[in-house]
Design a protein around this motif. Structure first.
Motif, PDB file in Angstrom:
ATOM      1  N   ILE A 166       0.835  -1.206   0.000  1.00  0.00           N
ATOM      2  CA  ILE A 166       0.000   0.000   0.000  1.00  0.00           C
ATOM      3  C   ILE A 166       0.870   1.256   0.000  1.00  0.00           C
ATOM      4  CG2 ILE A 166      -1.785   1.289   1.252  1.00  0.00           C
ATOM      5  CD1 ILE A 166      -2.683  -1.554   0.366  1.00  0.00           C
ATOM      6  N   ASP A 167       0.550   2.191  -0.885  1.00  0.00           N
ATOM      7  CA  ASP A 167       1.089   3.552  -0.801  1.00  0.00           C
ATOM      8  C   ASP A 167      -0.012   4.413  -0.219  1.00  0.00           C
ATOM      9  OD1 ASP A 167       3.757   3.511  -1.854  1.00  0.00           O
ATOM     10  OD2 ASP A 167       2.904   3.153  -3.838  1.00  0.00           O
ATOM     11  N   GLY A 168       0.275   5.118   0.876  1.00  0.00           N
ATOM     12  CA  GLY A 168      -0.718   5.952   1.534  1.00  0.00           C
ATOM     13  C   GLY A 168      -0.370   7.425   1.447  1.00  0.00           C
ATOM     14  N   PHE A 169      -1.401   8.263   1.406  1.00  0.00           N
ATOM     15  CA  PHE A 169      -1.232   9.708   1.239  1.00  0.00           C
ATOM     16  C   PHE A 169      -2.230  10.467   2.111  1.00  0.00           C
ATOM     17  CE2 PHE A 169      -0.548   7.358  -2.627  1.00  0.00           C
ATOM     18  CZ  PHE A 169       0.662   7.823  -3.109  1.00  0.00           C
ATOM     19  N   VAL A 170      -1.798  11.577   2.674  1.00  0.00           N
ATOM     20  CA  VAL A 170      -2.692  12.516   3.351  1.00  0.00           C
ATOM     21  C   VAL A 170      -2.323  13.897   2.825  1.00  0.00           C
ATOM     22  CG1 VAL A 170      -3.489  13.455   5.555  1.00  0.00           C
ATOM     23  CG2 VAL A 170      -2.791  11.049   5.409  1.00  0.00           C
ATOM     24  N   LEU A 171      -3.325  14.674   2.423  1.00  0.00           N
ATOM     25  CA  LEU A 171      -3.069  16.011   1.898  1.00  0.00           C
ATOM     26  C   LEU A 171      -4.226  16.938   2.218  1.00  0.00           C
ATOM     27  CD1 LEU A 171      -4.048  16.024  -1.757  1.00  0.00           C
ATOM     28  CD2 LEU A 171      -3.395  13.858  -0.768  1.00  0.00           C
ATOM     29  N   ALA A 172      -3.970  18.211   2.086  1.00  0.00           N
ATOM     30  CA  ALA A 172      -4.993  19.240   2.296  1.00  0.00           C
ATOM     31  C   ALA A 172      -5.359  19.828   0.934  1.00  0.00           C
ATOM     32  CB  ALA A 172      -4.466  20.339   3.209  1.00  0.00           C
ATOM     33  N   VAL A 173      -6.661  19.844   0.643  1.00  0.00           N
ATOM     34  CA  VAL A 173      -7.144  20.371  -0.632  1.00  0.00           C
ATOM     35  C   VAL A 173      -8.103  21.518  -0.339  1.00  0.00           C
ATOM     36  CG1 VAL A 173      -8.444  19.836  -2.730  1.00  0.00           C
ATOM     37  CG2 VAL A 173      -6.963  18.091  -1.703  1.00  0.00           C
ATOM     38  N   CYS A 227     -10.272   9.623  -0.679  1.00  0.00           N
ATOM     39  CA  CYS A 227     -11.317   9.811   0.326  1.00  0.00           C
ATOM     40  C   CYS A 227     -11.339  11.252   0.818  1.00  0.00           C
ATOM     41  CB  CYS A 227     -11.089   8.855   1.498  1.00  0.00           C
ATOM     42  SG  CYS A 227     -10.950   7.130   0.996  1.00  0.00           S
ATOM     43  N   TRP A 228     -12.475  11.920   0.635  1.00  0.00           N
ATOM     44  CA  TRP A 228     -12.680  13.316   1.027  1.00  0.00           C
ATOM     45  C   TRP A 228     -13.077  13.341   2.501  1.00  0.00           C
ATOM     46  CZ3 TRP A 228     -11.352  17.401  -1.783  1.00  0.00           C
ATOM     47  CH2 TRP A 228     -11.835  18.667  -1.408  1.00  0.00           C
ATOM     48  N   GLY A 229     -12.320  14.036   3.332  1.00  0.00           N
ATOM     49  CA  GLY A 229     -12.580  14.073   4.771  1.00  0.00           C
ATOM     50  C   GLY A 229     -13.953  14.624   5.097  1.00  0.00           C
ATOM     51  N   ASP A 230     -14.673  13.911   5.972  1.00  0.00           N
ATOM     52  CA  ASP A 230     -15.956  14.453   6.404  1.00  0.00           C
ATOM     53  C   ASP A 230     -16.159  14.297   7.905  1.00  0.00           C
ATOM     54  OD1 ASP A 230     -17.438  12.037   7.021  1.00  0.00           O
ATOM     55  OD2 ASP A 230     -19.024  12.599   5.652  1.00  0.00           O
ATOM     56  N   ASP A 231     -15.230  13.619   8.581  1.00  0.00           N
ATOM     57  CA  ASP A 231     -15.259  13.527  10.041  1.00  0.00           C
ATOM     58  C   ASP A 231     -13.811  13.424  10.508  1.00  0.00           C
ATOM     59  OD1 ASP A 231     -15.894  13.217  12.698  1.00  0.00           O
ATOM     60  OD2 ASP A 231     -16.638  11.169  12.496  1.00  0.00           O
ATOM     61  N   VAL A 232     -13.113  14.546  10.463  1.00  0.00           N
ATOM     62  CA  VAL A 232     -11.686  14.596  10.771  1.00  0.00           C
ATOM     63  C   VAL A 232     -11.509  15.500  12.000  1.00  0.00           C
ATOM     64  CG1 VAL A 232      -9.384  15.109   9.851  1.00  0.00           C
ATOM     65  CG2 VAL A 232     -11.191  14.320   8.308  1.00  0.00           C
ATOM     66  N   ASP A 245      -3.027  15.532  14.779  1.00  0.00           N
ATOM     67  CA  ASP A 245      -4.176  15.062  14.012  1.00  0.00           C
ATOM     68  C   ASP A 245      -3.867  15.218  12.529  1.00  0.00           C
ATOM     69  OD1 ASP A 245      -4.877  17.807  13.233  1.00  0.00           O
ATOM     70  OD2 ASP A 245      -5.695  18.025  15.249  1.00  0.00           O
ATOM     71  N   PHE A 246      -4.786  14.736  11.698  1.00  0.00           N
ATOM     72  CA  PHE A 246      -4.580  14.822  10.253  1.00  0.00           C
ATOM     73  C   PHE A 246      -4.435  16.267   9.778  1.00  0.00           C
ATOM     74  CE2 PHE A 246      -6.582  10.509  10.003  1.00  0.00           C
ATOM     75  CZ  PHE A 246      -5.576   9.880   9.295  1.00  0.00           C
ATOM     76  N   VAL A 303      -0.827  18.012   7.868  1.00  0.00           N
ATOM     77  CA  VAL A 303      -0.685  18.605   6.533  1.00  0.00           C
ATOM     78  C   VAL A 303      -0.884  20.122   6.551  1.00  0.00           C
ATOM     79  CG1 VAL A 303      -1.231  16.495   5.280  1.00  0.00           C
ATOM     80  CG2 VAL A 303      -3.089  18.049   5.947  1.00  0.00           C
ATOM     81  N   GLN A 304      -0.916  20.685   7.746  1.00  0.00           N
ATOM     82  CA  GLN A 304      -1.082  22.129   7.929  1.00  0.00           C
ATOM     83  C   GLN A 304      -2.314  22.657   7.195  1.00  0.00           C
ATOM     84  OE1 GLN A 304       2.704  23.728   6.685  1.00  0.00           O
ATOM     85  NE2 GLN A 304       3.753  22.969   8.509  1.00  0.00           N
ATOM     86  N   ALA A 305      -3.425  21.932   7.308  1.00  0.00           N
ATOM     87  CA  ALA A 305      -4.667  22.342   6.649  1.00  0.00           C
ATOM     88  C   ALA A 305      -5.205  23.619   7.267  1.00  0.00           C
ATOM     89  CB  ALA A 305      -5.715  21.229   6.754  1.00  0.00           C
TER      90      ALA A 305
END
Length: 123
Positions: A4-11, A41-46, A53-54, A58-60
């Protein structure tokens, strides 16, 4: 065993549709390189955490949504071969051309890594 390649980002939240279009086009390359499954996956309960935290990872900002994504490969060998081929494709494939498929997020704040599963339930 899969890899698995995993990613977390802020859009930017306003770029959701652009992100989906960008992902559909760009992710098709990974499928051609041997990936078996990709989830964006678009965050909806983060929730905000007490220490980390997430969002902080990613400095969202307040106007951004956290996206959690992964690419599933049949094994690490297939992934490594695909990634080696990707280096050349990034230079020549229009799906990676920022003028034709602009990146709708700040890639410098994306975190990612490769992971070997140790527990698998289901499917």
């Amino acid at each position: 065993m899969s890899y698995i390649d995993g990613f977390v980002l802020a859009v930017p939240t306003a770029n959701k549709d652009q992100f989906i279009a960008h992902s559909r086009l760009g992710d098709s390359v990974f499928m051609e390189l041997g990936a078996t499954r990709i989830l964006e996956c678009w965050g909806d309960d983060v929730p905000d955490g007490k220490l980390t935290d997430f969002r902080r990872a990613v400095q969202a900002t307040a106007d951004e949504t956290v996206v959690f994504s992964w690419i599933e490969w049949p094994d690490k060998t297939t992934r490594d071969a695909g990634m080696a081929r990707l280096d050349d494709l990034v230079k020549t494939d229009d799906r990676f051309n920022p003028e034709k498929n602009p990146v709708p997020f700040d890639g410098k704040r994306m975190i990612y890594g490769g992971f070997a599963p140790v527990v698998t339930l289901g499917e």
